[in-house]
Design an enzyme around this catalytic site. Sequence first.
Site, short mmCIF file in Angstrom:
data_model
loop_
_atom_site.label_atom_id
_atom_site.label_comp_id
_atom_site.label_asym_id
_atom_site.label_seq_id
_atom_site.Cartn_x
_atom_site.Cartn_y
_atom_site.Cartn_z
N THR A 178 -1.30 -8.32 2.21
CA THR A 178 -0.97 -6.90 2.02
C THR A 178 0.30 -6.56 2.80
OG1 THR A 178 -3.30 -6.36 1.78
CG2 THR A 178 -1.84 -4.54 2.32
N ASN A 180 -9.43 -1.46 1.72
CA ASN A 180 -10.63 -2.29 1.93
C ASN A 180 -10.27 -3.69 1.51
OD1 ASN A 180 -12.83 -0.28 2.70
ND2 ASN A 180 -11.86 0.68 0.90
N GLU A 181 -9.90 -4.49 2.49
CA GLU A 181 -9.39 -5.83 2.26
C GLU A 181 -10.54 -6.80 1.99
OE1 GLU A 181 -6.37 -6.04 1.84
OE2 GLU A 181 -5.12 -5.17 3.41
N PRO A 182 -10.27 -8.00 1.46
CA PRO A 182 -11.33 -8.98 1.25
C PRO A 182 -12.19 -9.12 2.51
CG PRO A 182 -9.30 -9.79 0.32
CD PRO A 182 -8.96 -8.50 1.02
N HIS A 227 -7.92 -5.72 -2.98
CA HIS A 227 -8.29 -4.56 -2.16
C HIS A 227 -8.26 -3.26 -2.97
CE1 HIS A 227 -3.90 -3.97 -0.54
NE2 HIS A 227 -4.08 -3.17 -1.55
#
Length: 646
Positions: A189, A170-172, A166
């Site tokens: 996270t 903005n995560e996977p 990230h």
Amino acid sequence: MQTANHSKGTAGTIGQPITYEKIPTQIFADSKEASNAVAREIADLIRQKQNEGKPCVLGLATGSSPKTVYAILVRMHREEGLSFRNVISFNLDEYYQMEPDSIYSYHRFMKEQLFDHVDILKENYFIPDGTVPSSSLRDYCTSYENRINAVGGLDFQLLGIGGNGHIGFNEPGALINSRTRLITLDHSTRVAASMEFGGLHNVPRKAITLGVAPILNARRIVLLAWGERKASVIQRAVEGPVSELNPASYLQAHPDVSFVVDESAASELTRIKTPWAVDSVVWDNKMIKKAITHLSRTLSKPILKLTDKDYNDNGMSDLLAQYGSGYEININVFNQLQHTITGWPGGKPDADDTYRPERALPAKKRVLIFSPHPDDDIISMGGTFQRLVDQGHEVHVAYQTSGNIAVADDEALRFIDFVVDFNNGFGIDNEETNQLFLDAKNFLRHTKDSEIDTPEIRKVKGLLRRGEAKATCRFVGIPTSQAHFLNMPFYETGTVQKKPIGAEDIQIIENLIDEIKPHQIYAAGDFADPHGTHKVCWDAIEAALNRSKEKEYMKDCWVWLYRGAWAEWDIYEIEMAVPMSPDQVLKKRQGIFKHQSQKDGVVFQGEDSREFWQRAEERNRGTAHLYDELGLAEYEAMEAFVRWKF
Ligand code: F6R
């Protein structure tokens, strides 16, 4: 037969190294040097904009990675007159819901790390507001981005990277065109953040983050990454395909981006991991060991079975040409690995020690094990600790920090309650204890996120961990008089943020070394622990050793570094490997169990959901398995060490 895959690199001009990297990546010896370079770049930009009479618009990140950059900027402000009056800054993200004065908020982080110490104007820094009502969030996010655009866009964006790739939050799965928005945090996270929050259940599930699109709009981007735990994600982002499963890979499309990493975070990059696949190398002993163990593992062939063809097929024909025959090299590397294995970590008395990792004499050594937290000794080198004691050495353990922040409130209350009952049970009239219990109970019931533990509660938590460490010492078989509790001051802040190492910290270590005059020192060389405590603990030891190096007894003192809960040495680096039988593995597990406050849902587990004893066992078994795969003897488990020299 499987061969190593070198086909994904692209040749530049003829005669140039093959490059696998799609993002310019600068590798520094350590995070401090790297942070210095980045802080310089930011300072130069601020000054350049000042000279042009323009504002300097910075995008800022939180987390452990940029802390040193901020510390250096603060120093530049104090000592070099660097002014932030023309700086306008926008932070990437904030947890949602989050009060700005909470000890967990990124507002507080930024104030403590940077804003409160420089002359930035209050109205010029912006951090997403974690208290905005959900009904107006959409508008709020749009206005946050509009505000950035209104001041001309970001001149410079500083980024960290999550273990899952990230950037910001903005995560996977985040799209390349994503805008500023409320997101749901990835489980990994939240697990990583559970360290800061004193347990997973306290970590918010949502956050506001700048989107990928506005990040990519910044004119210049620098991403920081330190430590082994970032090595794999850095390799994937820099060398892998662009994929929404790894948002940092989107940066491959940016025209002016740099990744700034330390050697550990770079360790999975092809040019570091297999440099002979990139360019011609100098084949010194370390490089040969690295290449042969890598070849053996890649081809799943024991070292002694590697053929000349294997060398040629895998880009090592020049090495072969230098030595004439692969077999010669195989034997040489095999013997070196063989000589690292010993059941006598303190040296074997009356034995020829020419090829042993430790010297035979003196037969009975004074040993000093430094344990950064109260359980690192048993987790990281419990098997070796036990052998040293069983083999008659005088073993001391120095517990460097109290470890008090890693104890749950509940545990502390349970122990105070016990003392109250104990006093009552034995007719001991102790009003002070009863009052302490009442105060603690009240504090913990009313505690707000903006408050840190009272000194009394911290003390109780520290004592609790001290009791556990003593229990381990008794279990291994040393008197508790040989357990030294140093309570290094840098650690005693009551929060995850620690003070910088000070003269007092180093003095405490120096005094103890002076008192014991050890023949052997063991210290944690495991610098990737999430809070950086191991690194600070080592820095203090290194400084003390350097100050003591001229003392007579130091000439006969060998220093061994261990790694444990967070990472293991690479096989080619290991200089002493101490095997463990199945029974010894079990005994070590029981030793780790003495640390009850760290079991079952431990407060600071990091990104790894296994308990510490599981990690230790898997790592020790993994090391033994590696030796076995390379064609050496098969043991149940092994602890590994690297020797440190002045
Ligand atoms: C912080 C942020 C995150 C962190 C990342 C790495 O503002 O947006 O992307 O940069 O989680 O965190 P550390 O540096 O603590 O490893």
